[in-house]
Design a protein around this motif. Structure first.
Motif, mmCIF file in Angstrom:
data_model
loop_
_atom_site.group_PDB
_atom_site.id
_atom_site.type_symbol
_atom_site.label_atom_id
_atom_site.label_comp_id
_atom_site.label_asym_id
_atom_site.label_seq_id
_atom_site.Cartn_x
_atom_site.Cartn_y
_atom_site.Cartn_z
ATOM 1 N N VAL A 75 0.860 -1.191 0.000
ATOM 2 C CA VAL A 75 0.000 0.000 0.000
ATOM 3 C C VAL A 75 0.894 1.238 0.000
ATOM 4 O O VAL A 75 1.711 1.426 0.902
ATOM 5 N N ILE A 76 0.721 2.062 -1.018
ATOM 6 C CA ILE A 76 1.558 3.246 -1.208
ATOM 7 C C ILE A 76 0.635 4.453 -1.267
ATOM 8 O O ILE A 76 -0.298 4.486 -2.082
ATOM 9 N N TRP A 77 0.868 5.438 -0.395
ATOM 10 C CA TRP A 77 -0.045 6.567 -0.266
ATOM 11 C C TRP A 77 0.629 7.874 -0.674
ATOM 12 O O TRP A 77 1.662 8.254 -0.126
ATOM 13 N N PHE A 78 0.036 8.537 -1.677
ATOM 14 C CA PHE A 78 0.501 9.853 -2.123
ATOM 15 C C PHE A 78 -0.572 10.878 -1.780
ATOM 16 O O PHE A 78 -1.652 10.857 -2.362
ATOM 17 N N PRO A 79 -0.317 11.777 -0.840
ATOM 18 C CA PRO A 79 -1.305 12.821 -0.541
ATOM 19 C C PRO A 79 -1.310 13.896 -1.620
ATOM 20 O O PRO A 79 -0.315 14.094 -2.332
ATOM 21 N N GLY A 80 -2.455 14.580 -1.746
ATOM 22 C CA GLY A 80 -2.531 15.679 -2.701
ATOM 23 C C GLY A 80 -2.501 15.180 -4.138
ATOM 24 O O GLY A 80 -3.049 14.125 -4.469
ATOM 25 N N LEU A 81 -1.844 15.939 -5.006
ATOM 26 C CA LEU A 81 -1.720 15.601 -6.435
ATOM 27 C C LEU A 81 -3.095 15.310 -7.048
ATOM 28 O O LEU A 81 -3.269 14.382 -7.840
ATOM 29 N N ALA A 82 -4.085 16.152 -6.684
ATOM 30 C CA ALA A 82 -5.465 15.906 -7.104
ATOM 31 C C ALA A 82 -5.627 15.903 -8.620
ATOM 32 O O ALA A 82 -6.511 15.228 -9.156
ATOM 33 N N ASP A 83 -4.778 16.644 -9.306
ATOM 34 C CA ASP A 83 -4.893 16.733 -10.770
ATOM 35 C C ASP A 83 -4.106 15.634 -11.481
ATOM 36 O O ASP A 83 -4.013 15.642 -12.716
ATOM 37 N N LYS A 84 -3.563 14.686 -10.722
ATOM 38 C CA LYS A 84 -2.711 13.655 -11.319
ATOM 39 C C LYS A 84 -3.368 12.279 -11.346
ATOM 40 O O LYS A 84 -2.679 11.269 -11.522
ATOM 41 N N ALA A 85 -4.685 12.191 -11.168
ATOM 42 C CA ALA A 85 -5.345 10.888 -11.057
ATOM 43 C C ALA A 85 -5.100 10.012 -12.282
ATOM 44 O O ALA A 85 -4.770 8.824 -12.156
ATOM 45 N N ASP A 86 -5.257 10.567 -13.466
ATOM 46 C CA ASP A 86 -5.069 9.772 -14.692
ATOM 47 C C ASP A 86 -3.621 9.335 -14.833
ATOM 48 O O ASP A 86 -3.334 8.176 -15.172
#
Length: 249
Positions: free
Chosen positions: A139-150
């Protein structure tokens, strides 16, 4: 993001708020020590040690402190013979709980954990008594980066991940345990260091709890985490978004 992630985020916030820095550092150093002893003391040749170092740096541990811990482990320092132990049991309301510990005294640790379960109205069980309700996953968690989903999804698939769950808080990448280090390194190369990255017990059966019951479970999880020997605690409950917000307020 389903209940597992909401509950996990509550626990992460509570841990960040409640854990003493010295105790948190002691647990990180213990993981570094065991990782260095179980393989090469060179992080480039030891993926587990590399992960432990990154976790310590994320927690703002100094590089000197990390290097001293690795050196002591490589030199076989006395009094640091830790064993990896897993405990399983049920908390109140039938919630399944897995506790991972690194201990130099199994009797002490078992006693502490058994007492915590009993005080909460739960019971410590045998090995494998609840683990069938979980799966081992990276399980790897990246906070933020909302515009990077794709981009996150595309990179994760290319790296060999199983899934990505994204919301306004960030992105959770999951993968098979055997692919964890390769997926983590590939994702880090593209998006920078994740906030957390480890192999976890992810529940495949979940119990939905209301706010009052969730508070009782969180008290037990906090009590377990207060033990210096306990490294990780996992539970198979979930809560609604509204309850999650009230618990983390």
């Amino acid at each position: 993001m389903a209940g597992h992630s909401h509950a996990k985020n509550i626990m992460h916030r509570k841990a960040a708020q409640g854990a003493k820095k010295a105790q948190a550092f002691a647990k990180l150093i213990r993981e570094i020590t065991v990782s260095a002893k179980s393989g090469m003391p060179d992080p480039a040749m030891n993926p587990r040690l590399r992960a432990a170092i990154k976790a310590a740096l994320t927690a703002n541990m100094t590089r000197d402190t990390i290097d001293r811990a690795i050196k002591r482990a490589a030199q076989g320092a006395q009094g640091e013979d830790y064993q990896e132990v897993r405990y399983e049991g049920y908390g109140p309301f039938g919630v399944a709980i897995i506790v991972e510990a690194l201990t130099d005294n199994r009797n002490r640790t078992a006693g502490d954990i058994r007492s915590a379960f009993a005080k909460a109205g739960g019971a410590l069980g045998e090995t494998n008594s609840v683990s069938f309700q979980f799966e081992r996953k990276g399980v790897i968690w990246f906070p933020g980066l909302a515009d990077k989903a794709d981009e996150m999804l595309e990179a994760a698939i290319e790296a060999g991940a199983l899934d990505v769950e994204s919301d306004e808080d960030g992105h959770e990448v999951t993968c098979a345990p055997e692919d964890f280090f390769a997926v983590r390194d590939a994702m880090e190369a593209k998006f920078g260091s994740p906030e957390s990255a480890r192999i976890e017990w992810v529940p495949n059966v979940r119990i939905d709890l209301d706010e009052e019951k969730a508070r009782d479970i969180l008290k037990l999880l906090d009590r377990l985490d207060e033990s210096d020997d306990v490294q990780n605690v996992y539970a198979n409950f979930e809560v609604s978004e509204a309850v999650s917000q009230r618990l983390s307020a």
